[in-house]
Design a protein around this motif. Sequence first.
Motif, PDB file in Angstrom:
ATOM      1  N   UNK A  75     -25.976   0.111  -9.621  1.00 18.76           N
ATOM      2  CA  UNK A  75     -26.108   1.550  -9.435  1.00 18.76           C
ATOM      3  C   UNK A  75     -24.758   2.248  -9.491  1.00 18.76           C
ATOM      4  N   UNK A  76     -23.764   1.701  -8.804  1.00 16.48           N
ATOM      5  CA  UNK A  76     -22.530   2.445  -8.562  1.00 16.48           C
ATOM      6  C   UNK A  76     -21.360   2.058  -9.448  1.00 16.48           C
ATOM      7  N   UNK A  77     -21.256   0.792  -9.868  1.00 14.33           N
ATOM      8  CA  UNK A  77     -20.026   0.343 -10.511  1.00 14.33           C
ATOM      9  C   UNK A  77     -20.087   0.455 -12.021  1.00 14.33           C
ATOM     10  N   UNK A  78     -20.326   1.666 -12.520  1.00 16.58           N
ATOM     11  CA  UNK A  78     -20.306   1.901 -13.961  1.00 16.58           C
ATOM     12  C   UNK A  78     -18.931   1.633 -14.544  1.00 16.58           C
ATOM     13  N   UNK A  79     -17.882   1.693 -13.706  1.00 10.68           N
ATOM     14  CA  UNK A  79     -16.526   1.471 -14.206  1.00 10.68           C
ATOM     15  C   UNK A  79     -16.292   0.010 -14.579  1.00 10.68           C
ATOM     16  N   UNK A 135       0.848  -1.177   0.000  1.00 12.90           N
ATOM     17  CA  UNK A 135       0.000   0.000   0.000  1.00 12.90           C
ATOM     18  C   UNK A 135       0.885   1.229   0.000  1.00 12.90           C
ATOM     19  N   UNK A 136       0.427   2.277  -0.697  1.00 18.70           N
ATOM     20  CA  UNK A 136       1.143   3.548  -0.725  1.00 18.70           C
ATOM     21  C   UNK A 136       0.300   4.566   0.021  1.00 18.70           C
ATOM     22  N   UNK A 137       0.852   5.165   1.056  1.00 20.70           N
ATOM     23  CA  UNK A 137       0.140   6.137   1.875  1.00 20.70           C
ATOM     24  C   UNK A 137       0.753   7.518   1.698  1.00 20.70           C
ATOM     25  N   UNK A 138      -0.112   8.533   1.714  1.00 21.08           N
ATOM     26  CA  UNK A 138       0.372   9.900   1.686  1.00 21.08           C
ATOM     27  C   UNK A 138       0.271  10.592   0.347  1.00 21.08           C
ATOM     28  N   UNK A 139      -0.312   9.913  -0.667  1.00 19.61           N
ATOM     29  CA  UNK A 139      -0.424  10.516  -1.994  1.00 19.61           C
ATOM     30  C   UNK A 139      -1.730  11.283  -2.139  1.00 19.61           C
ATOM     31  N   UNK A 140      -1.678  12.405  -2.810  1.00 19.41           N
ATOM     32  CA  UNK A 140      -2.880  13.139  -3.185  1.00 19.41           C
ATOM     33  C   UNK A 140      -3.551  12.420  -4.339  1.00 19.41           C
ATOM     34  N   UNK A 141      -4.887  12.355  -4.298  1.00 13.66           N
ATOM     35  CA  UNK A 141      -5.655  11.713  -5.359  1.00 13.66           C
ATOM     36  C   UNK A 141      -6.565  12.748  -6.017  1.00 13.66           C
ATOM     37  N   UNK A 142      -6.856  12.562  -7.288  1.00 10.56           N
ATOM     38  CA  UNK A 142      -7.691  13.556  -7.976  1.00 10.56           C
ATOM     39  C   UNK A 142      -9.159  13.419  -7.616  1.00 10.56           C
ATOM     40  N   UNK A 143      -9.631  12.192  -7.360  1.00 11.39           N
ATOM     41  CA  UNK A 143     -11.004  11.991  -6.932  1.00 11.39           C
ATOM     42  C   UNK A 143     -12.049  12.255  -7.997  1.00 11.39           C
ATOM     43  N   UNK A 144     -11.693  12.174  -9.268  1.00 12.87           N
ATOM     44  CA  UNK A 144     -12.643  12.482 -10.340  1.00 12.87           C
ATOM     45  C   UNK A 144     -13.367  11.204 -10.774  1.00 12.87           C
ATOM     46  N   UNK A 145     -14.555  11.020 -10.229  1.00 10.35           N
ATOM     47  CA  UNK A 145     -15.285   9.776 -10.456  1.00 10.35           C
ATOM     48  C   UNK A 145     -15.694   9.609 -11.919  1.00 10.35           C
ATOM     49  N   UNK A 146     -15.930  10.710 -12.635  1.00  9.89           N
ATOM     50  CA  UNK A 146     -16.304  10.607 -14.037  1.00  9.89           C
ATOM     51  C   UNK A 146     -15.100  10.309 -14.941  1.00  9.89           C
ATOM     52  N   UNK A 147     -13.910  10.818 -14.570  1.00 13.79           N
ATOM     53  CA  UNK A 147     -12.805  10.881 -15.535  1.00 13.79           C
ATOM     54  C   UNK A 147     -11.603  10.011 -15.210  1.00 13.79           C
ATOM     55  N   UNK A 148     -11.413   9.609 -13.968  1.00 16.78           N
ATOM     56  CA  UNK A 148     -10.194   8.895 -13.590  1.00 16.78           C
ATOM     57  C   UNK A 148     -10.480   7.421 -13.323  1.00 16.78           C
ATOM     58  N   UNK A 149      -9.974   6.503 -14.141  1.00 19.34           N
ATOM     59  CA  UNK A 149     -10.232   5.080 -13.915  1.00 19.34           C
ATOM     60  C   UNK A 149      -9.712   4.584 -12.567  1.00 19.34           C
ATOM     61  N   UNK A 150      -8.599   5.135 -12.101  1.00 23.25           N
ATOM     62  CA  UNK A 150      -8.008   4.680 -10.837  1.00 23.25           C
ATOM     63  C   UNK A 150      -8.880   5.113  -9.661  1.00 23.25           C
ATOM     64  N   UNK A 151      -9.166   6.413  -9.589  1.00 24.34           N
ATOM     65  CA  UNK A 151      -9.982   6.915  -8.480  1.00 24.34           C
ATOM     66  C   UNK A 151     -11.412   6.402  -8.569  1.00 24.34           C
ATOM     67  N   UNK A 155     -12.586   3.589  -9.632  1.00 22.73           N
ATOM     68  CA  UNK A 155     -12.738   2.213  -9.161  1.00 22.73           C
ATOM     69  C   UNK A 155     -12.870   2.168  -7.636  1.00 22.73           C
ATOM     70  N   UNK A 156     -12.036   2.931  -6.940  1.00 21.17           N
ATOM     71  CA  UNK A 156     -12.089   2.944  -5.484  1.00 21.17           C
ATOM     72  C   UNK A 156     -13.351   3.629  -4.979  1.00 21.17           C
ATOM     73  N   UNK A 157     -13.668   4.797  -5.535  1.00 17.09           N
ATOM     74  CA  UNK A 157     -14.842   5.539  -5.081  1.00 17.09           C
ATOM     75  C   UNK A 157     -16.108   4.729  -5.309  1.00 17.09           C
ATOM     76  N   UNK A 158     -16.247   4.154  -6.499  1.00 21.71           N
ATOM     77  CA  UNK A 158     -17.466   3.409  -6.804  1.00 21.71           C
ATOM     78  C   UNK A 158     -17.580   2.147  -5.961  1.00 21.71           C
ATOM     79  N   UNK A 159     -16.442   1.520  -5.660  1.00 21.12           N
ATOM     80  CA  UNK A 159     -16.481   0.349  -4.786  1.00 21.12           C
ATOM     81  C   UNK A 159     -17.006   0.736  -3.403  1.00 21.12           C
TER      82      UNK A 159
END
Length: 451
Positions: free
Chosen positions: A242-246, A18-34, A36-40
């Motif tokens: 509902x949530x996991x459109x990714x 795990x990597x701790x301390x990184x800033x994330x963009x949090x763009x649920x519409x545009x970022x595949x990485x963020x 996946x986590x947000x929708x989960x």
Amino acid sequence: MDPASGVIVAQTAAGTSVVLGLMRCGRIWLCPVCAATIRHKRAEEITAAVVEWIRRGGTAYLVTFTARHGHTDRLADLMDALQGTRKTPDSPRRPGAYQRLITGGTWAGRRATDGHRAADREGIRDRIGYVGMIRATEVTVGQIHGWHPHIHAIVLVGGRTEGERAEKRVVDVFEPTGAALDEWQGHWRSVWTRTLRGVNPAFTPDDRHGVDFKRLETERDANDLAEYIAKTQDGKAPALELARADLKTAAHGNVAPFELLGRIGDLTGGVPEDEAAGTGSLEWNLARWHEYERATKGRRAIEWTRYLRQMLGLDGGDTEADDLDLLLAADADGGELRAGVAVTEEGWSAVARRGLDLAATQAAEGKDGNTDPAAVGERVREVLAHADAAGAVVVLTSGEVAEAYADMLAALAQRREEAAARRRREQDQDQDDDADDRQERAARHIARLTT
């Protein structure tokens, strides 16, 4: 997140990293990485809500809303028709078909002359015991039929509430009558179709496809609600629907937005068109992605009825800041940490520039069974040496990793407290804005009557 503390790459007790301390963009519409986590996390939250409501004896429906669309329709126009326009300095927000579903006297009931609701003037909302809903918007696109935005909503009914706004509480549950449910479904279909027709006759759906209702049937283990599963008729978990459109691959020749992005990556990376995933030329995919970016800006992908969470005993919110809180919680939820390294901000920046961040993360894993802090640190240092950043690594003992982890959890707790205060301020502001909008609409209505 904090240049002073840098980044921690650590190994968990399960042998993952795990990597701790990184800033994330949090763009649920545009970022595949963020996304996946947000929708989960959102799916877990939705599941908890449905479980809690049905556990109380309530009833839940999965309702899907669509509009007719063609290859020449702009996504922004379709989104405006479904969700409403966004408020700008030059114009107020205009409700879409979704907002019209839960407005009007037929839905909400009529008021007596003294301002109180008369006993014989209940609306459909009262007869079905509407408590609230959770709405998610999904978008797909195809070369033949164009953009296809649609809304999935889990609607909770069968409850009686008391109080207003932050004081609102569920005081009883009941089973709505078949007549009341039929009236509700017919009303929503009529309002949805009529509103879309008023925006653009070309958007008018047919009766079969415009609004689809599926009652959620449940299977519960009385001894362990965590194993509760709510399913739609086709066997899909409604929270994931509902949530996991990714996770989705669109049907009927359509593609999901992240499939556009994947094909763009393949084609710009030199993969031949007939071997790359997805469909269409690079130019077509780029044009569709850019249109998608513009049309989704400022919109919420997943949204709950105001105060529904509190009525179900859940925390959280729907803003981008709340999505960032979910990402932080996920980052800190890696379990017990037993070995790791601290990397300075400058060192991690060098790693990211060289594209070695994944390799550094994998180096911290315990696939070979070696969990000695020095060994973990040496593996990570070897990766960072390729970015001339080996000197930016400090090996942490298990105790030091635990201490750093505790500090990050404390920082996260503070962020969540700040987020809760921010949500309260935003709710107060939303109420003020709603009051202003109602006054403005009333003034326009009076002006029309007097001219």
